[in-house]
Design an enzyme around this catalytic site. Structure first.
Site, PDB file in Angstrom:
ATOM      1  N   HIS A  64       1.020  -1.054  -0.186  1.00 56.63           N
ATOM      2  CA  HIS A  64       0.360  -0.508   0.369  1.00 56.63           C
ATOM      3  C   HIS A  64       1.265   1.427  -0.227  1.00 56.63           C
ATOM      4  CE1 HIS A  64      -2.437   2.842   2.060  1.00 56.63           C
ATOM      5  NE2 HIS A  64      -2.965   2.802   0.758  1.00 56.63           N
ATOM      6  N   HIS A 124      -8.674   8.059  -3.093  1.00 57.78           N
ATOM      7  CA  HIS A 124      -7.917   7.677  -3.424  1.00 57.78           C
ATOM      8  C   HIS A 124      -9.357   6.343  -4.306  1.00 57.78           C
ATOM      9  CE1 HIS A 124      -6.252   6.354   0.449  1.00 57.78           C
ATOM     10  NE2 HIS A 124      -5.982   5.202   0.181  1.00 57.78           N
ATOM     11  N   ARG A 170       0.668  21.411  -3.080  1.00 58.48           N
ATOM     12  CA  ARG A 170       0.767  19.436  -2.763  1.00 58.48           C
ATOM     13  C   ARG A 170       0.690  18.663  -1.345  1.00 58.48           C
ATOM     14  NH1 ARG A 170       0.032  14.734  -1.892  1.00 58.48           N
ATOM     15  NH2 ARG A 170       1.679  13.017  -3.107  1.00 58.48           N
ATOM     16  N   CYS A 194       7.885  18.833  -5.798  1.00 57.58           N
ATOM     17  CA  CYS A 194       7.934  17.879  -5.420  1.00 57.58           C
ATOM     18  C   CYS A 194       8.342  16.292  -6.148  1.00 57.58           C
ATOM     19  CB  CYS A 194       6.423  17.721  -6.176  1.00 57.58           C
ATOM     20  SG  CYS A 194       5.197  16.173  -5.380  1.00 57.58           S
ATOM     21  N   TYR A 213       7.670   7.399  -0.825  1.00 59.94           N
ATOM     22  CA  TYR A 213       9.213   8.825  -2.140  1.00 59.94           C
ATOM     23  C   TYR A 213      10.109   7.785  -1.727  1.00 59.94           C
ATOM     24  CZ  TYR A 213       6.417  12.576  -1.385  1.00 59.94           C
ATOM     25  OH  TYR A 213       4.312  13.103  -1.307  1.00 59.94           O
TER      26      TYR A 213
END
Length: 437
Positions: A32, A57, A130, A176, A298
């Site tokens: 996930h 989602h 963001r 980002c 990340y």
């Protein structure tokens, strides 16, 4: 519903529901993107309360991931079970319509790319946004920042406390980690173009002054929205690293979307490290736990990992979370210009930005209209040669070229004085999360 509630551990298999459908997510929880600890909260129950908060989602991509895990439907399905859920995004700030929006709940929007060349310092209302969750509503006179050492509270700061301390101004570009993700094929996450990057002058308290006298391996940051990240102690404790606890952005108080009343600014580091709505600072020997630090969100995964289900095949702890980003350049705007005595062609001015996480690196940009066979050196705005102020910032460049035949392909390439260079082929740097393009 009773039967579903019993399936809440890996031993019993983990079931969850959305609307009238039941899913067995046992083999997916480790993959996930938001972290195992988050998805486990829906074990044996419904996704609706969590997706009301994490509205990112609610899109086709997620439904397609869930579909193969569907095992049945709820026999006693109650369509009114969640009809009274309050929309957590009712108090969102008003945003400029000039931004390029990818989603509004939570807000993810790019700086208008065709205006970048006009603004070495990005105006606050045109800054890229963001957000991972709803924007916290915090009153300035009630704000508290807690400073911990090994989870022991050392001191609490109010906004006025911070403003009374010695301040510092830092110009830095924030990008980002997924900027330009949309150029990759089949990656997981918001499909950003080239506009998830902006530059501002920040003002606040140097973090090194608060850390004076303490030692640790890592510095944890946590926002009032629940987002956490950490950086090496050596980055935050070194005053030359220019990490600041910021309460001003371009001379004004921080806008709500950008961390009001206080955020951390970590020059040269990926955007997720610059935690907004800063709530806690903690010094610890280990990096912070959470999906934005230890999860896959990340981390640049090996190219062999082609889908989320493959993530369970590797040990994520052995892959570092990104901090600095590689040198890059891109084209943001092309305009036809009038030029006297031009024969057999038209003159164009080509604009773009170049950026390197490394301080005091003055990037060189070359531009080709011949498929990379011949190159022209682009000029960089002279303002960016002021290293003292722009050492952490991007450089805006432009070049005038006569183009004889159209259509033609325009290419730019950045390099630095240490011979670091943009990769020529995007396939060489593909990764599932579409990071560091």
């Amino acid at each position: 519903y009773e039967e579903i509630s019993k399936h809440n551990t890996e031993e019993k298999r983990i079931w969850t529901t959305y609307e009238d459908k039941v899913y067995d997510i046992t083999d997916f929880v480790d993959s996930h993107p938001g972290g195992k600890d988050k998805i486990i909260l829906a074990a044996g129950s419904s996704l609706e309360p969590f997706w009301n908060h994490y509205k990112q989602h609610q899109k086709q991509e997620v439904y397609e991931i869930l579909e193969p895990m569907k095992i049945g439907r709820i026999k006693d399905y109650n369509p009114d079970k969640f009809k009274n859920l309050k929309d957590e995004y009712l108090n969102e700030p008003i945003r400029s319509p000039e931004l390029k929006f990818h989603s509004s709940k939570p807000c993810n929007a790019e700086t208008p790319v065709d205006q970048i060349h006009e603004n070495p310092i990005t105006p606050n209302d045109l800054w890229y946004i963001r957000n991972h969750n709803p924007v916290p509503v915090i009153k300035a006179d009630e704000y508290k920042l807690q400073f911990f050492y090994d989870n022991n509270l050392i001191k609490t700061f109010t906004l006025e406390d911070l403003k009374r301390m010695r301040s510092k101004r830092v110009i830095t570009t924030i990008q980002c980690g997924g900027n330009r993700r949309g150029e990759f094929e089949k990656t997981s996450g918001t499909q950003w173009d080239v506009g998830a990057i902006s530059t501002a002058e920040w003002e606040g308290v140097p973090l090194c002054e608060i850390l004076n006298g303490y030692r640790a391996e890592h510095i944890h940051f946590e926002g009032y929205d629940g987002v956490k990240s950490s950086i090496p102690f050596k980055k935050g404790s070194n005053c030359f690293g220019d990490v600041i606890i910021a309460y001003k952005m371009n001379g004004e108080e921080l806008p709500p979307d950008h961390g009001f009343p206080v955020r951390i600014i970590v020059p040269g580091y990926v955007g997720i490290k610059n935690i907004k709505w800063l709530k806690k600072i903690n010094l610890a020997e280990e990096e912070v736990d959470g999906p934005w630090q230890k999860g896959m969100a990340y981390k640049i995964l090996p190219g062999s990992i082609r889908c989320l289900e493959d993530v369970s095949k590797i040990d994520l702890d052995k892959i570092d979370t990104i901090e600095e980003l590689p040198i890059q350049s891109c084209i943001t705007h092309i305009e036809e210009i009038e030029e006297k005595y031009v024969m057999n062609g038209k003159n164009f001015r080509i604009h773009g930005y170049a950026y390197s996480s490394k301080p005091l690196v003055f990037p060189r940009v070359d531009v080709s209209i011949a498929g990379g066979k011949r190159w022209n050196i682009a000029g960089v705005n002279t303002r960016f040669k002021d290293f003292e102020n722009f050492k952490w910032g991007w450089a805006l460049w432009s070049v005038n070229l006569k183009i004889d035949k159209t259509p033609c392909e325009v290419i730019c390439m950045a390099s630095d004085d240490q011979k670091n260079m943009q990769p020529r082929d995007i396939r060489d740097i593909w990764n599932l999360r579409g990071l560091a393009n």
